[in-house]
Write an enzyme that holds these catalytic residues in place. Structure first.
Site, PDB file in Angstrom:
ATOM      1  N   LYS A  74       9.329  59.119  70.853  1.00 56.38           N
ATOM      2  CA  LYS A  74       9.175  57.718  70.828  1.00 56.38           C
ATOM      3  C   LYS A  74      10.342  56.902  71.638  1.00 56.38           C
ATOM      4  O   LYS A  74      11.681  57.441  71.092  1.00 56.38           O
ATOM      5  CB  LYS A  74       9.212  57.336  69.312  1.00 56.38           C
ATOM      6  CG  LYS A  74       8.873  55.787  69.187  1.00 56.38           C
ATOM      7  CD  LYS A  74       8.471  55.711  67.398  1.00 56.38           C
ATOM      8  CE  LYS A  74       8.414  54.347  67.121  1.00 56.38           C
ATOM      9  NZ  LYS A  74       8.065  54.174  65.634  1.00 56.38           N
ATOM     10  N   SER A 149       4.087  51.591  64.239  1.00 59.53           N
ATOM     11  CA  SER A 149       4.562  51.433  65.561  1.00 59.53           C
ATOM     12  C   SER A 149       4.464  52.623  66.646  1.00 59.53           C
ATOM     13  O   SER A 149       5.065  52.317  67.758  1.00 59.53           O
ATOM     14  CB  SER A 149       6.151  50.937  65.596  1.00 59.53           C
ATOM     15  OG  SER A 149       7.011  52.064  64.786  1.00 59.53           O
ATOM     16  N   SER A 173       4.832  53.759  60.181  1.00 65.41           N
ATOM     17  CA  SER A 173       4.534  54.051  61.579  1.00 65.41           C
ATOM     18  C   SER A 173       4.009  55.412  62.085  1.00 65.41           C
ATOM     19  O   SER A 173       3.961  55.396  63.158  1.00 65.41           O
ATOM     20  CB  SER A 173       5.833  53.442  62.286  1.00 65.41           C
ATOM     21  OG  SER A 173       6.129  51.898  61.725  1.00 65.41           O
TER      22      SER A 173
END
Length: 485
Positions: A74, A149, A173
């Site tokens: 990420k 996210s 997330s």
């Protein structure tokens, strides 16, 4: 080779037996990412040194299960020499000179970082639509969001671009996008994994975790990245188990609590049906399932957004256009530099949360908002821990609905915030939690959420593994990709 059908263990066996090289495996992952770029948009930056890193692993051998395995990262996790943007314009050119602790641990194990995955800007969002680099797309339906996210990581795993990916979880997330994409995702106990080198959103809530098609793969990665870090004062010094070696699916005698507040009135009926089927499966495996109550849960969303936004307003003040990142042009003084750089560099959702947090911390509002939210959080933590004194696990839906359409909620912040209503509790209490596929609703995946006692990641993983082996959801291919196989 179809990575969607492989596990870390099966790839390791092929590497050891020289059926494939780490270089070839890495190149295949890079090719998959490139081929999917336009339709899925899962990666912001591809690591142009990945093939070179894989060659070194081929030369050194495969002493670790992760050696030579392509992993997605990420893009709010700092990586030395690889652009790290947090999906924000304000960090569009940020090139770190060090790596996060989790990256150092992965590198030591020989894992190959193939690139940085897309996310909501500064991890603020539930759909990946706030990314400066455009939204990622759900591989089950290209018209739907992958969640957020960590949407890029989830979609990359579901599409078979990588076998596993790191995400971060501040209010759901990892678990929400895992549910939306039909994969497994785990957020460990707060302090189980070092946050050093992770771009901060809300420091008392953020936690690095893992996403994969199979529970055993996340267990493998979690064992590598977990553990104490002297550079992170919040990291725990508890010993790290070998989560994969200790996996089992024996649910006899396990006591499961199901909070009645998790059965939200807006929950899709097929989500409830799949979760109920999962709970019935656990009963047949020998577990006890009982309803409990968490009265303060109804305040979780409000508490979370006051506290998280307050912490974000403090953490994001460092982005001022002076030291690194985006700098506004044609400014006349230092005030203009600060204001214009932030106004032009931050997206609308980040600005909204900064303003909410700054207001909550202001002299006139601190007692009424931030202090009160912190007090309610303490009450909620006590309620969760009281339940876990009598039960081994807490279970319920991961989300109230399957993945929604792109553009459906992006202009309605309150509707978007409610996506986190079921996942926020584990973050507020700092507990380990995971989402495991439970079935389909309207042809889209839905997840069962499993919450455990502090540092009882093994219990969470075992329960998820038991359901995985019962429904074998990992055998399913994302609908939108079926015609491409």
């Amino acid at each position: 080779m179809d990575i969607k059908k492989e596990t870390i263990a099966s790839l390791h066996e092929k590497l050891v037996n020289k059926d494939i090289t780490a270089e070839a495996l890495t190149n295949q992952a890079l090719d998959n990412i490139k081929d999917d770029a336009e339709k899925l948009n899962t990666f912001i930056t591809v690591n142009d040194k990945a093939t070179e890193d894989a060659k070194k692993v081929d030369a050194e051998g495969f002493n670790d299960l992760l050696a030579g395995i392509p992993i997605g990262i990420k893009d709010n996790i700092v990586t030395n020499g690889i652009k790290t943007t947090a999906a924000s314009k304000i960090l569009y050119n940020f090139m770190p000179v060090y790596s996060a602790t989790v990256m150092e641990k992965l590198a030591a194990a020989g894992a190959i970082n193939v690139g940085k995955t897309n996310l909501d800007e500064f991890a603020m969002g539930s759909s990946t639509e706030t990314s400066y680099y455009g939204t990622s797309v759900n591989p089950w339906d290209f018209s739907r969001v992958p969640g957020g996210s960590s949407g890029g990581s989830a979609a990359a795993v579901a599409a078979g671009e990588v076998v596993a990916a790191l995400g971060t979880d501040t209010g759901g997330s990892i678990r929400q996008p895992a549910a939306f994409n039909g994969i497994f995702g785990i957020k460990p106990t707060y302090g189980r994994v070092s946050r050093w080198g992770v771009i901060a959103f809300a420091s008392s809530l953020d936690q690095v975790g893992v996403m994969s098609k199979r529970v055993e793969d996340s267990a493998t990665v979690l064992s590598v990245i977990a553990g104490h870090d002297d550079k992170d004062s919040t990291s725990s010094n508890k010993d790290v188990p070998d989560y994969r070696a200790d996996l089992n699916k024996d649910m006899h005698g396990v006591k499961i609590a199901v909070p009645k507040e998790f059965w939200h009135e807006g929950t899709h009926p097929d989500v409830l049906d799949n979760v109920n089927k999962a709970l019935e499966a656990y009963k047949k495996m020998g577990a006890t399932v009982e309803e409990v109550s968490l009265p303060t849960l109804k305040h979780a969303v409000e508490v979370y957004y006051v506290l998280a936004s307050s912490e974000a307003s403090s953490n994001l003040q460092r982005y001022d256009g002076v030291r690194y990142g985006y700098r506004a042009k044609d400014v006349k003084n230092i005030k203009d530099l600060f204001v214009n750089s932030r106004s032009e560099g931050f997206g609308d959702e980040v600005k909204r949360r900064i303003m909410l947090g700054t207001f909550s911390l202001s002299a006139g509002a601190y007692d009424a908002y931030f202090k009160k939210a912190a007090e309610v959080r303490t009450i909620f933590i006590n309620e969760m821990n009281d339940v876990l004194k009598d039960y081994d696990l807490i279970m319920g839906p991961s989300t109230t609905t399957p993945a929604f359409k792109i553009g459906e909620k992006v202009d309605d912040p309150l509707a978007m915030y409610m996506n986190d209503i079921l996942t926020i509790p584990a973050n507020l209490a700092g507990l380990p939690a995971a989402s495991v596929p439970a079935g389909l609703a309207d042809g889209m995946p839905v997840g069962l959420q499993i919450i455990g006692k502090p540092f009882a990641e093994q219990d969470v993983l075992n329960a998820a593994y038991a359901l995985q082996e019962e429904n074998k959801f990992y055998e399913q291919i994302p609908t939108a990709l079926k015609g491409e196989d």
